[in-house]
Design an enzyme around this catalytic site. Sequence first.
Site, short mmCIF file in Angstrom:
data_model
loop_
_atom_site.label_atom_id
_atom_site.label_comp_id
_atom_site.label_asym_id
_atom_site.label_seq_id
_atom_site.Cartn_x
_atom_site.Cartn_y
_atom_site.Cartn_z
N TYR A 29 -13.40 17.08 -17.65
CA TYR A 29 -13.88 15.73 -17.36
C TYR A 29 -14.90 15.81 -16.23
O TYR A 29 -14.58 16.27 -15.14
CB TYR A 29 -12.70 14.82 -16.98
CG TYR A 29 -13.14 13.43 -16.66
CD1 TYR A 29 -13.60 12.59 -17.67
CD2 TYR A 29 -13.15 12.96 -15.36
CE1 TYR A 29 -14.04 11.31 -17.38
CE2 TYR A 29 -13.59 11.68 -15.07
CZ TYR A 29 -14.03 10.86 -16.08
OH TYR A 29 -14.48 9.61 -15.78
N ASP A 44 -4.55 18.32 -16.16
CA ASP A 44 -5.01 17.00 -16.60
C ASP A 44 -4.63 16.90 -18.08
O ASP A 44 -5.23 17.53 -18.94
CB ASP A 44 -6.53 16.87 -16.40
CG ASP A 44 -7.07 15.49 -16.80
OD1 ASP A 44 -6.38 14.79 -17.58
OD2 ASP A 44 -8.18 15.14 -16.37
N ARG A 73 0.84 -1.21 0.00
CA ARG A 73 0.00 0.00 0.00
C ARG A 73 0.87 1.26 0.00
O ARG A 73 0.45 2.32 -0.44
CB ARG A 73 -0.99 -0.01 1.18
CG ARG A 73 -1.92 1.20 1.18
CD ARG A 73 -3.26 0.97 1.88
NE ARG A 73 -3.13 0.32 3.17
CZ ARG A 73 -2.64 0.91 4.27
NH1 ARG A 73 -2.25 2.17 4.23
NH2 ARG A 73 -2.56 0.24 5.40
N LYS A 76 -6.43 5.58 -20.25
CA LYS A 76 -6.70 6.03 -21.62
C LYS A 76 -5.48 5.77 -22.51
O LYS A 76 -5.06 4.64 -22.65
CB LYS A 76 -7.12 7.49 -21.59
CG LYS A 76 -8.18 7.82 -20.51
CD LYS A 76 -9.52 7.12 -20.73
CE LYS A 76 -10.45 7.21 -19.54
NZ LYS A 76 -10.72 8.56 -19.06
C1 PLP Z 1 -11.13 9.13 -17.86
C2 PLP Z 1 -10.66 10.45 -17.43
C3 PLP Z 1 -10.45 10.74 -16.08
C4 PLP Z 1 -10.77 9.74 -14.98
O1 PLP Z 1 -9.96 8.61 -15.09
P1 PLP Z 1 -10.36 7.13 -14.62
O2 PLP Z 1 -9.17 6.32 -14.99
O3 PLP Z 1 -11.61 6.76 -15.36
O4 PLP Z 1 -10.60 7.18 -13.16
C5 PLP Z 1 -9.96 12.00 -15.76
N1 PLP Z 1 -9.68 12.91 -16.70
C6 PLP Z 1 -9.87 12.66 -18.01
C7 PLP Z 1 -9.54 13.71 -19.01
C8 PLP Z 1 -10.36 11.43 -18.42
O5 PLP Z 1 -10.57 11.20 -19.72
#
Ligand code: PLP
Length: 381
Positions: free
Chosen positions: A105, A178, A53, A203
């Site tokens: 998002y 992000d 962890r 992604k």
């Molecule tokens: C999918 C996504 C998230 C969240 O990510 P998860 O892996 O689904 O928790 C955050 N920001 C963007 C731009 C995303 O496409």
Amino acid sequence: MKTNRPLAPETLAAQALGFIDPENGALVPPIHSATTFERPPGGIVGPGYNYTRTDNPTYAQVEALLARLEGGEEALVLASGMSAVTAPFLALGPGDHVVVQDVLYWGVRAWLNDFATHWGLKVQYVSAGDLDALRAAMRPGETKLVWVETPANPLWNVVDIAAAAEIAHAAGARLAVDSTVATPVLTRPLEHGADLVMHSATKFLNGHSDVLAGALITARDDDFWQRIRMVRKDLGMVIGPQEAWLLLRGMRTLHIRVRKACENALAIAQAMQAHPKVTHVLYPGLPDHPGHAVAARQMQGGFSGMLSIRVAGGKEAALETMRRMAVFTSATSLGGTESLAEHRRSTEGPDSPVPDDLIRLAVGIEATEDLIEDLTQALDF
Ligand SMILES: *Cc1c(COP(=O)(O)O)cnc(C)c1O
């Protein structure tokens, strides 16, 4: 032959930083499934591994690669993109003021509204990409974090990272970006002055729609970063060793996948612009997109695999178009090898700022002509 020229990022990714197992020469790192590690008696605190962890050796190579690709000092992999979103906010304290862009998002907005405000975080939203609004929202000394996403879901607003960093820093705040959609292939936010980069590694980084993971990369190993590390540990926001291993495997092909997705997305955007049933094409790669000039400066080698189209005839026409698609699959998410289409308004619910006639396209690495033909026939009703 040794050269003094630094290796290109795609070389570093393809070779996973040149990993070779010192014990046996293996070119692929092992998976350490252990949750616990031998420690000298009384030695639970200090360097080295003690419990998964806190940290696991399987994270090391992928975190090193992420730090290198983003030009950061350190990186952390986390359980999901949302873990990577929430950890920096959780590292702040009650009463801290944060400025967040309004269209981004949707999970970020939902979590901030549902939870973060409950424990005293003051959240202020500003229009995505509006630097004057951002400047006006800053409270020097009180604003601790500015959160932006670029290009931002699902309208693909572009934020000038260097300008946003300057505004954040002038007020004593950090800038987090992000960068899920841009990936380090197209943009390296730390080079533009950001302090923290966040990815949903689910992604493009992993790229095969089979791992849920998040990543954070810091410009500096400072107190804030140490608190983020503690949040990951204390809340158990860790990734499984198998997932960490798969993520590194996926990242070996990151550059070639992202480039192909960009190429496909641009060709689709151009084709959709010429289609009579399409009223708007939202893609920063098109010269008439409001963020194009900044994107052209800030993104290298492409404008991402993400775009949205708005179709004539409103919601019903959008849904019918999606039902008629045969190569694009109707599903959420992005960054996989396969192309996906999503009616974001339905996903995000009634509070969503997303227009009803909008279809978000997450472009994969299939043959360009298959994708364009599929959209063209789907719109033809
Ligand atoms: C999918 C996504 C998230 C969240 O990510 P998860 O892996 O689904 O928790 C955050 N920001 C963007 C731009 C995303 O496409």
